[in-house]
Design a protein around this motif. Structure first.
Motif, mmCIF file in Angstrom:
data_model
loop_
_atom_site.group_PDB
_atom_site.id
_atom_site.type_symbol
_atom_site.label_atom_id
_atom_site.label_comp_id
_atom_site.label_asym_id
_atom_site.label_seq_id
_atom_site.Cartn_x
_atom_site.Cartn_y
_atom_site.Cartn_z
ATOM 1 N N ASN A 92 0.842 -1.209 0.000
ATOM 2 C CA ASN A 92 0.000 0.000 0.000
ATOM 3 C C ASN A 92 0.873 1.253 0.000
ATOM 4 O OD1 ASN A 92 -2.667 -1.414 0.565
ATOM 5 N ND2 ASN A 92 -1.401 -2.144 2.243
ATOM 6 N N PHE A 93 2.008 1.198 -0.731
ATOM 7 C CA PHE A 93 2.980 2.293 -0.632
ATOM 8 C C PHE A 93 2.418 3.631 -1.095
ATOM 9 C CE2 PHE A 93 3.653 1.044 -4.979
ATOM 10 C CZ PHE A 93 4.044 2.198 -5.630
ATOM 11 N N LEU A 94 1.393 3.623 -1.945
ATOM 12 C CA LEU A 94 0.824 4.891 -2.419
ATOM 13 C C LEU A 94 0.154 5.669 -1.291
ATOM 14 C CD1 LEU A 94 -0.647 3.778 -5.873
ATOM 15 C CD2 LEU A 94 1.403 5.147 -5.468
ATOM 16 N N SER A 95 -0.228 4.965 -0.221
ATOM 17 C CA SER A 95 -0.890 5.653 0.893
ATOM 18 C C SER A 95 0.118 6.085 1.969
ATOM 19 C CB SER A 95 -1.976 4.759 1.507
ATOM 20 O OG SER A 95 -1.403 3.564 1.994
ATOM 21 N N HIS A 96 1.413 5.921 1.688
ATOM 22 C CA HIS A 96 2.453 6.345 2.627
ATOM 23 C C HIS A 96 3.299 7.443 1.983
ATOM 24 C CE1 HIS A 96 1.711 3.148 5.542
ATOM 25 N NE2 HIS A 96 1.513 2.354 4.508
ATOM 26 N N PRO A 97 3.876 8.317 2.811
ATOM 27 C CA PRO A 97 4.659 9.438 2.250
ATOM 28 C C PRO A 97 6.070 9.046 1.812
ATOM 29 C CG PRO A 97 4.616 9.594 4.640
ATOM 30 C CD PRO A 97 3.758 8.398 4.276
ATOM 31 N N PHE A 98 6.158 8.102 0.871
ATOM 32 C CA PHE A 98 7.467 7.702 0.338
ATOM 33 C C PHE A 98 8.074 8.870 -0.427
ATOM 34 C CE2 PHE A 98 6.545 3.336 1.271
ATOM 35 C CZ PHE A 98 7.786 2.709 1.282
ATOM 36 N N PRO A 99 9.403 8.938 -0.477
ATOM 37 C CA PRO A 99 10.030 9.994 -1.287
ATOM 38 C C PRO A 99 9.649 9.830 -2.755
ATOM 39 C CG PRO A 99 11.671 8.853 0.068
ATOM 40 C CD PRO A 99 10.388 8.089 0.185
ATOM 41 N N SER A 100 9.532 10.935 -3.439
ATOM 42 C CA SER A 100 9.254 10.896 -4.869
ATOM 43 C C SER A 100 10.362 10.114 -5.556
ATOM 44 C CB SER A 100 9.210 12.327 -5.399
ATOM 45 O OG SER A 100 9.079 12.328 -6.791
ATOM 46 N N GLY A 101 9.978 9.154 -6.388
ATOM 47 C CA GLY A 101 10.976 8.342 -7.083
ATOM 48 C C GLY A 101 11.174 6.978 -6.456
ATOM 49 N N GLY A 102 10.596 6.763 -5.259
ATOM 50 C CA GLY A 102 10.661 5.437 -4.647
ATOM 51 C C GLY A 102 11.804 5.235 -3.678
#
Length: 198
Positions: A92-102
């Motif tokens: 569900n990584f889209l719902s977490h504030p991951f850095p842009s670019g992964g």
């Protein structure tokens, strides 16, 4: 925080997503000035060179990722639950504030392998810290009788990391998010099998 410290923090925050998306070689001074709205002189008045900005940007991106996992893991009461955090966050990584670019470890490892020794050191440190965090969780699980004492914590930790990074790489290359979910299910099975052995 002094004005100079605030400016440095601003430059790092604004350039970190660019370094993570475009890499060290692909990020130009123009990218940095466009992102910050500052002049080249202002950026290099706060950092001695592009390397220093890139290293700080990597730290910033890695800290962002680590915070996601720390926050989620702190809500779990069992070692199994803490290991499954990796599955749930990446599924569900889209719902977490991951850095842009992964993932900054994957992005930087590929580029810095032979070309940038200082960035490579940062990547190695990030991997070792990640491995040690997972080992600590597994050892706690063994101690609390969640996992059998026969398991090799380092082997499990490296398998989890390699599977996640491989899954992210395959997903980025193909653009197929469902691949990441399928690969995360392999980690879920590994963790469930680990606790079922006991």
């Amino acid at each position: 925080m002094s004005k100079a410290e605030k400016t440095k923090a601003f430059i790092i925050e604004k350039t970190a997503p660019i370094f993570n998306r475009k890499g060290y070689a692909g990020t130009s001074i123009n990218d940095m000035t466009d992102a910050t709205g500052l002049t080249k002189g202002s950026i290099y008045g706060n950092f001695s060179n592009k390397d220093e900005v890139a290293l700080a940007a990597f730290d910033y991106n890695l800290l962002k990722v680590n915070k996601i996992f720390q926050d989620e893991m702190s809500q779990q009461n069992t070692a199994k639950g803490q290991l499954l955090v990796f599955v749930h966050v990446y599924m569900n990584f889209l719902s977490h504030p991951f850095p842009s670019g992964g993932c900054p470890i994957l992005n930087t490892a590929v580029e810095a392998d032979d070309t940038h020794p200082e960035l490579r050191k940062k990547v190695v440190s990030g991997i070792v810290n990640w491995k040690n965090r997972i080992i600590a969780v597994i050892e706690k699980g063994i101690e609390q009788k969640e996992f059998p004492s026969s398991v090799d914590p380092e082997q499990i930790a490296l398998t989890i990391i390699a599977t996640i990074e491989g899954g992210v790489m395959i997903t980025q290359a193909t653009g197929k998010l469902n691949y990441l979910k399928l690969i995360m299910k392999s980690i879920e099975k590994l963790v469930n099998d680990l606790s079922n052995e006991n």
